[in-house]
Scaffold this motif. Structure first.
Motif, short mmCIF file in Angstrom:
data_model
loop_
_atom_site.label_atom_id
_atom_site.label_comp_id
_atom_site.label_asym_id
_atom_site.label_seq_id
_atom_site.Cartn_x
_atom_site.Cartn_y
_atom_site.Cartn_z
N GLN A 125 0.85 -1.18 0.00
CA GLN A 125 0.00 0.00 0.00
C GLN A 125 0.89 1.24 0.00
OE1 GLN A 125 -3.31 -0.22 -0.27
NE2 GLN A 125 -3.19 -2.44 -0.26
N PRO A 126 0.35 2.42 -0.31
CA PRO A 126 1.15 3.65 -0.27
C PRO A 126 1.82 3.84 1.09
CG PRO A 126 -0.94 4.06 -1.35
CD PRO A 126 -1.01 2.65 -0.82
N SER A 127 3.06 4.27 1.07
CA SER A 127 3.88 4.55 2.26
C SER A 127 4.37 3.29 2.95
CB SER A 127 3.12 5.43 3.28
OG SER A 127 2.75 6.66 2.69
N ASP A 135 6.17 10.73 0.88
CA ASP A 135 6.27 11.86 -0.04
C ASP A 135 6.86 13.08 0.67
OD1 ASP A 135 5.17 10.33 -2.04
OD2 ASP A 135 3.12 11.03 -1.67
N ALA A 136 7.76 13.76 -0.01
CA ALA A 136 8.41 14.93 0.58
C ALA A 136 7.40 16.06 0.76
CB ALA A 136 9.56 15.38 -0.30
N SER A 139 8.71 19.08 2.32
CA SER A 139 9.53 20.27 2.46
C SER A 139 10.66 20.21 1.44
CB SER A 139 10.12 20.35 3.88
OG SER A 139 11.04 19.30 4.10
N PRO A 140 11.20 21.36 1.04
CA PRO A 140 12.35 21.36 0.12
C PRO A 140 13.53 20.56 0.65
CG PRO A 140 11.41 23.56 0.31
CD PRO A 140 10.73 22.72 1.34
N LEU A 141 13.72 20.57 1.96
CA LEU A 141 14.83 19.81 2.55
C LEU A 141 14.66 18.32 2.32
CD1 LEU A 141 17.38 19.68 4.24
CD2 LEU A 141 15.96 19.74 6.29
N MET A 142 13.44 17.81 2.53
CA MET A 142 13.19 16.39 2.32
C MET A 142 13.34 16.02 0.85
SD MET A 142 12.74 13.66 3.89
CE MET A 142 12.34 11.96 3.54
#
Length: 230
Positions: free
Chosen positions: A3-5, A11-12, A14-17
Motif C-alpha cells: 500500500q502507499p507509504s 512523499d516529501a 519540504s524542500p529539505l526532504m
C-alpha cells in the motif's frame, strides 16, 4: 500487495526532504553501479578471463582501483555536505515554536504569542474515531502556516527524546538542559505524523508528533481561537 507509504520513503513535504530523497537516489545509483562492476569482475575471474598475471599485476589496474574509489567518495561527499549546510541554515523564520519532550508526551510553546502553549498527548486506541491512525494521533496538533519558514527549539525536561517528522525531513534530539534548533518549510497543506526517535523509557513509542500545515488565514483563526480559550 503493498500500500502507499509501506515501501520506500514518504512523499516529501519540504524542500529539505526533497533534497534528501534526491541524495538517496544519487547514492543508491552509485552503489548499484559499484555492485554491478564488482559482480562482473568476480564472474570474469571465475571464468579465468582475468586471472592473467600480466593483467592482475599491472600498474594501470592499481592506479584505477585507487583513483576510482576516491572519485566516487567525492561524488557522494559533495551533495552530502550541501544538504548538511542547508539543514543548519535558518534565515528569518516567520514563526518560532519551543518543543519540550516529557515522559511521555510533547508540549509546545508558540513564543511569538503570549501564553499560547499546550501539551500534546497520544489518543488512546479506544478513543480513536474512524480515519485516525493508531499510536500516531494526538489530542492537540502542532499547527503551522504553510509555505512559511518555521523554527523549532527542541529541549527535554527529563530524559533524551527526539522530535522527528520524516515527511518534513526533520529529526532533532531533545536534550535536558540544552536547546537545539531546526528549521523547515511545509510546502503543502496536510497532516504529517512522526514519533519520538529516541529510546526514552517504557512508553517511548507512545509520544507521537502531529504537525498540521494550514493556509495562513486558517492559522490566524486557530491562534485567535486558542488565545480566547486561555
Amino acid at each position: 500487495m503493498s500500500q502507499p507509504s509501506q515501501m520506500g520513503f514518504q512523499d516529501a513535504t519540504s524542500p529539505l526532504m526533497e533534497e534528501l530523497l534526491h541524495f538517496h537516489d544519487h547514492a543508491l545509483m552509485i552503489v548499484f553501479l559499484i555492485s554491478t562492476l564488482v559482480l562482473y569482475i568476480i564472474v570474469a575471474m571465475v571464468s579465468t578471463e582475468l586471472t592473467n598475471k600480466l593483467i592482475l599485476d599491472s600498474q594501470e589496474i592499481e592506479v584505477i582501483w585507487t583513483v576510482l574509489p576516491a572519485l566516487i567518495l567525492i561524488l557522494i561527499a559533495l551533495p552530502s555536505l550541501k544538504i548538511l549546510y542547508l539543514m543548519d541554515e535558518i534565515n528569518d523564520p516567520h514563526l518560532t515554536i519551543k518543543t519540550v519532550g516529557h515522559q511521555w508526551y510533547w508540549s509546545y510553546e508558540y513564543t511569538d504569542y503570549e501564553e499560547l502553549g499546550f501539551d500534546s498527548y497520544m489518543i488512546p486506541t479506544n478513543d480513536l474515531t474512524p480515519g485516525q491512525f493508531r499510536l500516531l494521533e494526538a489530542d492537540h496538533r502542532m499547527v503551522i502556516p504553510v509555505e512559511s519558514p518555521i523554527r523549532i527549539l527542541v529541549t527535554a525536561e527529563d530524559v533524551l527524546h527526539s522530535w522527528t517528522v520524516p515527511t518534513l525531513g526533520v529529526k532533532m534530539d531533545a536534550v535536558p538542559g540544552r536547546l537545539n534548533q531546526v528549521a523547515f518549510v511545509a510546502s503543502r497543506v496536510g497532516i504529517f505524523y512522526g514519533q519520538c526517535s529516541e529510546i526514552c523509557g517504557a512508553n517511548h513509542s507512545f509520544m507521537p508528533v502531529v504537525v498540521e500545515a494550514v493556509p495562513l488565514e486558517h492559522f490566524e483563526y486557530w491562534t485567535s481561537a486558542m488565545l480566547e480559550d486561555i
